[in-house]
Design a protein around this motif. Sequence first.
Motif, PDB file in Angstrom:
ATOM      1  N   ALA B  34       0.852  -1.186   0.000  1.00  0.00           N
ATOM      2  CA  ALA B  34       0.000   0.000   0.000  1.00  0.00           C
ATOM      3  C   ALA B  34       0.883   1.228   0.000  1.00  0.00           C
ATOM      4  N   ALA B  35       0.622   2.143  -0.917  1.00  0.00           N
ATOM      5  CA  ALA B  35       1.369   3.400  -0.957  1.00  0.00           C
ATOM      6  C   ALA B  35       0.495   4.501  -0.389  1.00  0.00           C
ATOM      7  N   LEU B  36       1.028   5.147   0.637  1.00  0.00           N
ATOM      8  CA  LEU B  36       0.301   6.227   1.297  1.00  0.00           C
ATOM      9  C   LEU B  36       0.862   7.536   0.752  1.00  0.00           C
ATOM     10  N   ILE B  37       0.029   8.267   0.018  1.00  0.00           N
ATOM     11  CA  ILE B  37       0.509   9.524  -0.560  1.00  0.00           C
ATOM     12  C   ILE B  37      -0.360  10.680  -0.075  1.00  0.00           C
ATOM     13  N   GLY B  38       0.125  11.872  -0.283  1.00  0.00           N
ATOM     14  CA  GLY B  38      -0.648  13.044   0.120  1.00  0.00           C
ATOM     15  C   GLY B  38       0.267  14.184   0.489  1.00  0.00           C
ATOM     16  N   ARG B  39      -0.334  15.353   0.602  1.00  0.00           N
ATOM     17  CA  ARG B  39       0.446  16.551   0.889  1.00  0.00           C
ATOM     18  C   ARG B  39       1.044  16.502   2.283  1.00  0.00           C
ATOM     19  N   SER B  40       2.047  17.337   2.483  1.00  0.00           N
ATOM     20  CA  SER B  40       2.672  17.459   3.796  1.00  0.00           C
ATOM     21  C   SER B  40       1.628  17.881   4.834  1.00  0.00           C
ATOM     22  N   GLY B  41       1.615  17.185   5.953  1.00  0.00           N
ATOM     23  CA  GLY B  41       0.672  17.526   7.016  1.00  0.00           C
ATOM     24  C   GLY B  41      -0.673  16.840   6.907  1.00  0.00           C
ATOM     25  N   SER B  42      -0.815  15.959   5.912  1.00  0.00           N
ATOM     26  CA  SER B  42      -2.117  15.323   5.733  1.00  0.00           C
ATOM     27  C   SER B  42      -2.329  14.150   6.689  1.00  0.00           C
ATOM     28  N   GLY B  43      -1.297  13.782   7.458  1.00  0.00           N
ATOM     29  CA  GLY B  43      -1.482  12.750   8.478  1.00  0.00           C
ATOM     30  C   GLY B  43      -0.889  11.397   8.126  1.00  0.00           C
ATOM     31  N   GLU B 199       7.659   9.327  -4.026  1.00  0.00           N
ATOM     32  CA  GLU B 199       8.144   8.816  -5.310  1.00  0.00           C
ATOM     33  C   GLU B 199       6.942   8.301  -6.098  1.00  0.00           C
ATOM     34  N   MET B 200       6.295   9.180  -6.839  1.00  0.00           N
ATOM     35  CA  MET B 200       5.049   8.815  -7.510  1.00  0.00           C
ATOM     36  C   MET B 200       5.250   7.688  -8.520  1.00  0.00           C
ATOM     37  N   GLY B 201       6.353   7.776  -9.261  1.00  0.00           N
ATOM     38  CA  GLY B 201       6.623   6.748 -10.268  1.00  0.00           C
ATOM     39  C   GLY B 201       6.760   5.381  -9.613  1.00  0.00           C
ATOM     40  N   PHE B 202       7.477   5.364  -8.509  1.00  0.00           N
ATOM     41  CA  PHE B 202       7.713   4.103  -7.812  1.00  0.00           C
ATOM     42  C   PHE B 202       6.404   3.558  -7.240  1.00  0.00           C
ATOM     43  N   ALA B 203       5.591   4.442  -6.666  1.00  0.00           N
ATOM     44  CA  ALA B 203       4.310   4.016  -6.110  1.00  0.00           C
ATOM     45  C   ALA B 203       3.450   3.381  -7.207  1.00  0.00           C
ATOM     46  N   ARG B 204       3.419   4.043  -8.335  1.00  0.00           N
ATOM     47  CA  ARG B 204       2.616   3.535  -9.454  1.00  0.00           C
ATOM     48  C   ARG B 204       3.088   2.137  -9.873  1.00  0.00           C
ATOM     49  N   HIS B 205       4.406   1.977  -9.848  1.00  0.00           N
ATOM     50  CA  HIS B 205       5.031   0.754 -10.336  1.00  0.00           C
ATOM     51  C   HIS B 205       4.857  -0.403  -9.353  1.00  0.00           C
ATOM     52  N   ILE B 206       4.943  -0.111  -8.045  1.00  0.00           N
ATOM     53  CA  ILE B 206       5.050  -1.207  -7.090  1.00  0.00           C
ATOM     54  C   ILE B 206       3.765  -1.444  -6.291  1.00  0.00           C
ATOM     55  N   ALA B 207       2.943  -0.398  -6.138  1.00  0.00           N
ATOM     56  CA  ALA B 207       1.817  -0.510  -5.208  1.00  0.00           C
ATOM     57  C   ALA B 207       0.699  -1.380  -5.775  1.00  0.00           C
ATOM     58  N   SER B 208       0.054  -2.140  -4.895  1.00  0.00           N
ATOM     59  CA  SER B 208      -1.159  -2.818  -5.308  1.00  0.00           C
ATOM     60  C   SER B 208      -2.361  -1.950  -4.947  1.00  0.00           C
ATOM     61  N   GLN B 209      -2.099  -0.987  -4.037  1.00  0.00           N
ATOM     62  CA  GLN B 209      -3.169  -0.119  -3.579  1.00  0.00           C
ATOM     63  C   GLN B 209      -2.580   1.263  -3.288  1.00  0.00           C
ATOM     64  N   VAL B 210      -3.235   2.288  -3.769  1.00  0.00           N
ATOM     65  CA  VAL B 210      -2.785   3.641  -3.472  1.00  0.00           C
ATOM     66  C   VAL B 210      -3.816   4.308  -2.574  1.00  0.00           C
ATOM     67  N   LEU B 211      -3.329   4.881  -1.475  1.00  0.00           N
ATOM     68  CA  LEU B 211      -4.213   5.574  -0.533  1.00  0.00           C
ATOM     69  C   LEU B 211      -3.815   7.040  -0.535  1.00  0.00           C
ATOM     70  N   PHE B 212      -4.695   7.883  -1.026  1.00  0.00           N
ATOM     71  CA  PHE B 212      -4.398   9.315  -1.051  1.00  0.00           C
ATOM     72  C   PHE B 212      -5.019   9.967   0.172  1.00  0.00           C
ATOM     73  N   MET B 213      -4.160  10.503   1.047  1.00  0.00           N
ATOM     74  CA  MET B 213      -4.682  11.144   2.259  1.00  0.00           C
ATOM     75  C   MET B 213      -4.767  12.644   2.064  1.00  0.00           C
ATOM     76  N   HIS B 214      -5.851  13.186   2.603  1.00  0.00           N
ATOM     77  CA  HIS B 214      -6.072  14.629   2.502  1.00  0.00           C
ATOM     78  C   HIS B 214      -6.878  15.042   3.720  1.00  0.00           C
ATOM     79  N   ARG B 215      -6.375  16.042   4.439  1.00  0.00           N
ATOM     80  CA  ARG B 215      -7.051  16.547   5.628  1.00  0.00           C
ATOM     81  C   ARG B 215      -7.422  15.442   6.614  1.00  0.00           C
ATOM     82  N   GLY B 216      -6.496  14.535   6.851  1.00  0.00           N
ATOM     83  CA  GLY B 216      -6.738  13.502   7.862  1.00  0.00           C
ATOM     84  C   GLY B 216      -7.696  12.411   7.448  1.00  0.00           C
ATOM     85  N   ARG B 217      -8.024  12.331   6.169  1.00  0.00           N
ATOM     86  CA  ARG B 217      -8.893  11.250   5.694  1.00  0.00           C
ATOM     87  C   ARG B 217      -8.250  10.551   4.508  1.00  0.00           C
ATOM     88  N   VAL B 218      -8.705   9.306   4.262  1.00  0.00           N
ATOM     89  CA  VAL B 218      -8.356   8.676   2.997  1.00  0.00           C
ATOM     90  C   VAL B 218      -9.331   9.241   1.977  1.00  0.00           C
TER      91      VAL B 218
END
Lengths: 225, 245
Positions: B34-43, B199-218
């Motif tokens: 699982a790749a956890l992505i999101g802006r700085s401070g998103s939790g 590393e967006m490219g790496f996440a795309r390549h390796i992740a089976s699931q991408v979780l985009f966090m924003h304001r403390g939520r998925v």
Amino acid sequence: MELDFTTVLSRWPMLRDGALLTLELALIATTIGFAIGVACAVGRRGSVRWIAAACGFYVEAVRNTPFLVQIFLVYFGLSSLGLSLPAFTVALVALSINVGAYATEIMRAGFDAIPRGQIEAGECLGLSRLQVYWHVILLPAVERVYPSLTSQFVLLMLASSVTSQISTEELTAAANFIQSDTYRAFETYIVVAVFYVALSLLMRAGFWALGGAVFPRRRRLGTVI
Amino acid sequence: MTDPVVRLHEVHKSFGALKVLDGVSFDVHRGEVAALIGRSGSGKSTALRCIDRLERIDSGMITVCGHDVADPALKLRALRLDVGIVFQSYNLFPHLTVMQNIMLAPRSVKGLGRAEAVDLARGVLAKVGLADKADAYPEQLSGGQQQRAAIARSLAMQPKVMLFDEVTSALDPELTGEVLRVIEDLAAGGMTMIMVTHEMGFARHIASQVLFMHRGRVWEAGPPAIMSDPATPELRQFVGSELRR
Ligand SMILES: Nc1ncnc2c1ncn2[C@@H]1O[C@H](COP(=O)(O)OP(=O)(O)OP(=O)(O)O)[C@@H](O)[C@H]1O
Ligand SMILES: [Mg+2]
């Protein structure tokens, strides 16, 4: 002015015994003081409020009073409790209490310098609190402050000269006796000063060797953590 | 389908008045990355830290390999035997050699003998390509090597799930590659992993699931394809800004 060292040096056995006693006082008080320092530094960082406060009080009390007064407090304090201990023991207690407080401050600085992340890394590996304290905090902290500890313990050895005031038969007491016996005061204290320099160098060499044995990283790289 | 290795359900967490996790839920199954992505401070870091109980949650539920992480009576050591975590700042113990860093926990936590621990350490060092650095001290290593040593140290405890928090963010691009290759090998070996990454490219390549966090939520979750075709304007904006970095 004419200097005559022969009379003073003819008292060689007395000087030697005094120097040995000074060294003995210093080494035992170093050991006890180091243990006190580690324990109180842990106490000051701990979450038990009254222990932290007690350790803080101890450190401030020692750091803000003259050593000679501390010696008299221990001396008269113990005898008012009905304990008449030999001068050597009284001196040892006073020296240990004194250096323990300074060692506490040094160790505390060492503990504070350990990054929070390293402690977390240790916890995340499953180490117990005690194991974290030992492997992640104490050993690197001591390695980091080892030069300060060394200086402090050498200072302690020099400060032990003050215990001649309660007639501990250490190096300075020996000097006091010899100068009053020979009327060669200046020569006597020159000789004693040389003895103290030699003892200081000896202690530093000892700590240097011990450091090399206990901290292999330091021995190999010679850099500070 | 079997129970997930990691499950977060409606997790809430505040630091004082600051709400950092505001109802986070996701599942990670065995062998998933699982790749956890999101802006700085998103939790993201906070979510990861809650999984290993470096932070306590205010409400909700976290289960990791069968451990109820929110349970006050949780056996921390049991949880941490199952979870490995690697940080951005490596956190190797500076007074120990790479070998000693790796052997410390197997010896003092699992009670392994010296010879066994040495074998184990050599094995994980070979896995991360550091066999020749066993006797070096951390300060003698490059950032990439230190991070690989930190990964090896975690692997030596044979965790069931690995957490990575921006493990390449402190590294130059050429050193980033060597660390990512190690993670890729782990994924290929079937390790369950949750990685916070930029590393967006790496996440795309390796992740089976991408979780985009924003304001403390998925905010948005799914296969890596969501990064090319975001459903929410927030993810679209985030992916766009990351591409420009
Ligand atoms: N121990 C703490 N005490 C108070 N506030 C904290 C603490 N840890 C994190 N925060 C705050 O919580 C918010 C989320 O932090 P977090 O580290 O989880 O974000 P992140 O998504 O990992 O960001 P980044 O990409 O910058 O690492 C931030 O506003 C941060 O300042
Ligand atoms: Mg973070």
